[in-house]
Motif scaffolding. Sequence first.
Motif, PDB file in Angstrom:
ATOM      1  N   THR A  16       2.845   1.751 -18.055  1.00 49.13           N
ATOM      2  CA  THR A  16       1.523   0.978 -18.423  1.00 49.13           C
ATOM      3  C   THR A  16       1.311  -0.293 -17.758  1.00 49.13           C
ATOM      4  O   THR A  16       0.471  -0.928 -18.224  1.00 49.13           O
ATOM      5  N   ASP A  17       1.843  -0.208 -16.430  1.00 42.22           N
ATOM      6  CA  ASP A  17       1.526  -1.231 -15.608  1.00 42.22           C
ATOM      7  C   ASP A  17       0.184  -1.316 -15.139  1.00 42.22           C
ATOM      8  O   ASP A  17      -0.167   0.031 -14.834  1.00 42.22           O
ATOM      9  N   ILE A  18      -0.551  -2.356 -15.077  1.00 41.29           N
ATOM     10  CA  ILE A  18      -1.903  -2.443 -14.335  1.00 41.29           C
ATOM     11  C   ILE A  18      -1.623  -3.269 -13.238  1.00 41.29           C
ATOM     12  O   ILE A  18      -0.457  -4.131 -13.167  1.00 41.29           O
ATOM     13  N   LEU A  19      -2.493  -3.645 -12.120  1.00 39.40           N
ATOM     14  CA  LEU A  19      -2.318  -4.314 -11.033  1.00 39.40           C
ATOM     15  C   LEU A  19      -1.868  -5.803 -11.355  1.00 39.40           C
ATOM     16  O   LEU A  19      -0.826  -6.227 -10.644  1.00 39.40           O
ATOM     17  N   VAL A  20      -2.099  -6.351 -12.521  1.00 42.06           N
ATOM     18  CA  VAL A  20      -1.761  -7.814 -12.853  1.00 42.06           C
ATOM     19  C   VAL A  20      -0.376  -7.967 -13.086  1.00 42.06           C
ATOM     20  O   VAL A  20       0.184  -8.856 -12.772  1.00 42.06           O
ATOM     21  N   THR A  21       0.028  -7.056 -13.863  1.00 42.16           N
ATOM     22  CA  THR A  21       1.655  -7.207 -14.480  1.00 42.16           C
ATOM     23  C   THR A  21       2.530  -6.455 -13.394  1.00 42.16           C
ATOM     24  O   THR A  21       3.434  -7.100 -13.232  1.00 42.16           O
ATOM     25  N   TYR A  22       2.039  -5.636 -12.289  1.00 44.81           N
ATOM     26  CA  TYR A  22       2.583  -5.120 -11.177  1.00 44.81           C
ATOM     27  C   TYR A  22       2.745  -6.300 -10.273  1.00 44.81           C
ATOM     28  O   TYR A  22       3.879  -6.741  -9.834  1.00 44.81           O
ATOM     29  N   LEU A  23       1.611  -7.215 -10.337  1.00 46.62           N
ATOM     30  CA  LEU A  23       1.722  -8.349  -9.230  1.00 46.62           C
ATOM     31  C   LEU A  23       2.746  -9.439  -9.942  1.00 46.62           C
ATOM     32  O   LEU A  23       3.517 -10.047  -9.169  1.00 46.62           O
ATOM     33  N   TYR A  24       2.788  -9.771 -11.022  1.00 51.10           N
ATOM     34  CA  TYR A  24       3.754 -10.533 -11.831  1.00 51.10           C
ATOM     35  C   TYR A  24       4.972 -10.026 -11.778  1.00 51.10           C
ATOM     36  O   TYR A  24       6.141 -10.869 -11.341  1.00 51.10           O
ATOM     37  N   LYS A  25       5.472  -8.741 -11.586  1.00 50.06           N
ATOM     38  CA  LYS A  25       6.886  -8.507 -11.530  1.00 50.06           C
ATOM     39  C   LYS A  25       7.490  -8.580  -9.877  1.00 50.06           C
ATOM     40  O   LYS A  25       8.531  -8.787  -9.747  1.00 50.06           O
ATOM     41  N   LEU A  26       6.277  -8.194  -8.850  1.00 48.24           N
ATOM     42  CA  LEU A  26       6.622  -8.270  -7.602  1.00 48.24           C
ATOM     43  C   LEU A  26       7.039  -9.835  -7.280  1.00 48.24           C
ATOM     44  O   LEU A  26       8.084 -10.036  -6.864  1.00 48.24           O
ATOM     45  N   GLY A  27       5.903 -10.633  -7.819  1.00 44.38           N
ATOM     46  CA  GLY A  27       6.311 -12.196  -7.511  1.00 44.38           C
ATOM     47  C   GLY A  27       7.575 -12.825  -8.387  1.00 44.38           C
ATOM     48  O   GLY A  27       8.540 -13.740  -7.543  1.00 44.38           O
ATOM     49  N   PHE A  28       7.681 -12.639  -9.707  1.00 46.32           N
ATOM     50  CA  PHE A  28       8.450 -13.248 -10.198  1.00 46.32           C
ATOM     51  C   PHE A  28       9.759 -12.693 -11.007  1.00 46.32           C
ATOM     52  O   PHE A  28      10.664 -13.093 -11.368  1.00 46.32           O
ATOM     53  N   LEU A  43       1.051  -1.052  -0.093  1.00 45.39           N
ATOM     54  CA  LEU A  43       0.189  -0.029  -0.088  1.00 45.39           C
ATOM     55  C   LEU A  43       0.817   1.084  -0.006  1.00 45.39           C
ATOM     56  O   LEU A  43       0.410   2.302  -0.510  1.00 45.39           O
ATOM     57  N   ALA A  44       2.119   1.171   0.603  1.00 45.47           N
ATOM     58  CA  ALA A  44       2.761   2.352   0.571  1.00 45.47           C
ATOM     59  C   ALA A  44       3.811   2.322  -0.539  1.00 45.47           C
ATOM     60  O   ALA A  44       4.416   3.440  -1.086  1.00 45.47           O
ATOM     61  N   ASP A  45       3.698   1.636  -1.622  1.00 39.34           N
ATOM     62  CA  ASP A  45       4.599   1.520  -2.802  1.00 39.34           C
ATOM     63  C   ASP A  45       3.806   2.547  -3.743  1.00 39.34           C
ATOM     64  O   ASP A  45       2.789   2.341  -4.162  1.00 39.34           O
ATOM     65  N   PRO A  46       4.488   3.668  -4.186  1.00 40.90           N
ATOM     66  CA  PRO A  46       3.870   4.748  -5.212  1.00 40.90           C
ATOM     67  C   PRO A  46       3.418   3.739  -6.627  1.00 40.90           C
ATOM     68  O   PRO A  46       2.443   4.257  -7.229  1.00 40.90           O
ATOM     69  N   ASP A  47       4.144   2.827  -6.878  1.00 41.97           N
ATOM     70  CA  ASP A  47       3.833   1.982  -8.176  1.00 41.97           C
ATOM     71  C   ASP A  47       2.661   1.400  -7.920  1.00 41.97           C
ATOM     72  O   ASP A  47       2.014   1.024  -9.040  1.00 41.97           O
ATOM     73  N   PHE A  48       2.286   0.632  -6.878  1.00 41.72           N
ATOM     74  CA  PHE A  48       0.870   0.404  -6.427  1.00 41.72           C
ATOM     75  C   PHE A  48      -0.386   1.277  -6.872  1.00 41.72           C
ATOM     76  O   PHE A  48      -1.123   0.941  -7.324  1.00 41.72           O
ATOM     77  N   LEU A  49       0.036   2.426  -6.319  1.00 39.68           N
ATOM     78  CA  LEU A  49      -1.085   3.455  -6.475  1.00 39.68           C
ATOM     79  C   LEU A  49      -1.281   3.832  -8.037  1.00 39.68           C
ATOM     80  O   LEU A  49      -2.297   3.947  -8.339  1.00 39.68           O
ATOM     81  N   ALA A  50      -0.104   4.016  -8.642  1.00 41.10           N
ATOM     82  CA  ALA A  50      -0.173   4.173  -9.919  1.00 41.10           C
ATOM     83  C   ALA A  50      -0.783   3.067 -10.895  1.00 41.10           C
ATOM     84  O   ALA A  50      -1.533   3.284 -11.690  1.00 41.10           O
ATOM     85  N   SER A  51      -0.641   1.909 -10.342  1.00 42.51           N
ATOM     86  CA  SER A  51      -1.088   0.723 -11.159  1.00 42.51           C
ATOM     87  C   SER A  51      -2.675   0.449 -11.096  1.00 42.51           C
ATOM     88  O   SER A  51      -3.284   0.375 -11.760  1.00 42.51           O
ATOM     89  N   LEU A  52      -3.005   1.124  -9.595  1.00 43.20           N
ATOM     90  CA  LEU A  52      -4.367   0.867  -9.204  1.00 43.20           C
ATOM     91  C   LEU A  52      -5.350   1.781 -10.198  1.00 43.20           C
ATOM     92  O   LEU A  52      -6.359   1.448 -10.734  1.00 43.20           O
ATOM     93  N   LEU A  53      -4.626   3.045 -10.261  1.00 39.02           N
ATOM     94  CA  LEU A  53      -5.368   4.061 -11.095  1.00 39.02           C
ATOM     95  C   LEU A  53      -5.403   3.750 -12.606  1.00 39.02           C
ATOM     96  O   LEU A  53      -6.612   3.594 -13.211  1.00 39.02           O
ATOM     97  N   ARG A  54      -4.366   3.283 -12.909  1.00 42.64           N
ATOM     98  CA  ARG A  54      -4.345   2.616 -14.412  1.00 42.64           C
ATOM     99  C   ARG A  54      -5.181   1.630 -14.493  1.00 42.64           C
ATOM    100  O   ARG A  54      -5.767   1.400 -15.642  1.00 42.64           O
TER     101      ARG A  54
END
Length: 299
Positions: free
Chosen positions: A250-262, A65-76
């Motif tokens: 152009t990250d959305i939540l699902v691609t941001y999730l993939y990057k976090l995990g893999f 929740l504190a990651d700026p990339d999460f908030l940007a991906s959420l809006l996108r």
Amino acid sequence: MRPGRTGSVVPRGLAPIALVLPGFVLAALIILWPVLQLGQISVSEVNRFGQIRGFVGLENYAAVLADPDFLASLLRTGIWTVGIVGGAIVVGLPVAIILHQDFYGRGIARVIVMLPWAVSITMTAIVWRWAMNGESGMLNSGLRGLGVLDTNVTWLAQASTAFPMQILIGILVTVPFTVTILLGGLSSISDDLYEAARLEGASTWQSFRRITVPLMKPFLNIAVVLNTIYVFNSFPIIWATTQGGPANSTDILVTYLYKLGFQFGRLGEASALSLLMFALLLALLVLYVALISRGEADR
């Protein structure tokens, strides 16, 4: 247990439960068990090989929740979902109405409209990535040939053009499914209603507004709900064209999730994000269904 009057070994009150129970157990195995596993990982410290090191509480959630990339991906993701679902409805409804009419070649026209649905989304995205190549892409060549462009545009090299083009690709691959649902709805409307409206002097627009739209609302709701689930979690288009770039723009939540995990190996945070996405999507769908139900109850 002795059979009842109907000859069934299951009491009448338990019969519905007995019919639903196998499906519920299967859903629990497929859905609930992975969710429980994700819940355990999301509150643990996990190395990149999936080994749980210890309990950390809500630290993974706080980090996400504190990651700026999460908030940007959420809006996108919101823009992505609304743009594609809304665009598919806006494009799909007129197409469905046209394909519902009786004209020569209607069968071929329906096949052409459904073709993108038969092709892998990943392959469609790859073809469009080639077409939008900044140097030798067919899109630039075609637009220059029509006089629309003077110079080549690097469509996927900047977020201002890459993300809108990805949304357009998403609409393209979502329209066939939407048209299928809407064609089913149009087929359920009796032609007698339109004939009666014409006899009363109603115009085509009035018939559409007073007959087609109200009777199509249940099917429009189905299209919105199913497409929202599908688009919200859609991975191939973004990943095959830009992999979330340039610079994660152009990250959305699902691609941001993939990057976090893999890519980054932050499996605890990835699990926390998965559950946050699940809760967000579930809340949005429950809210939408509640608003629709309230609107129907007020009429």
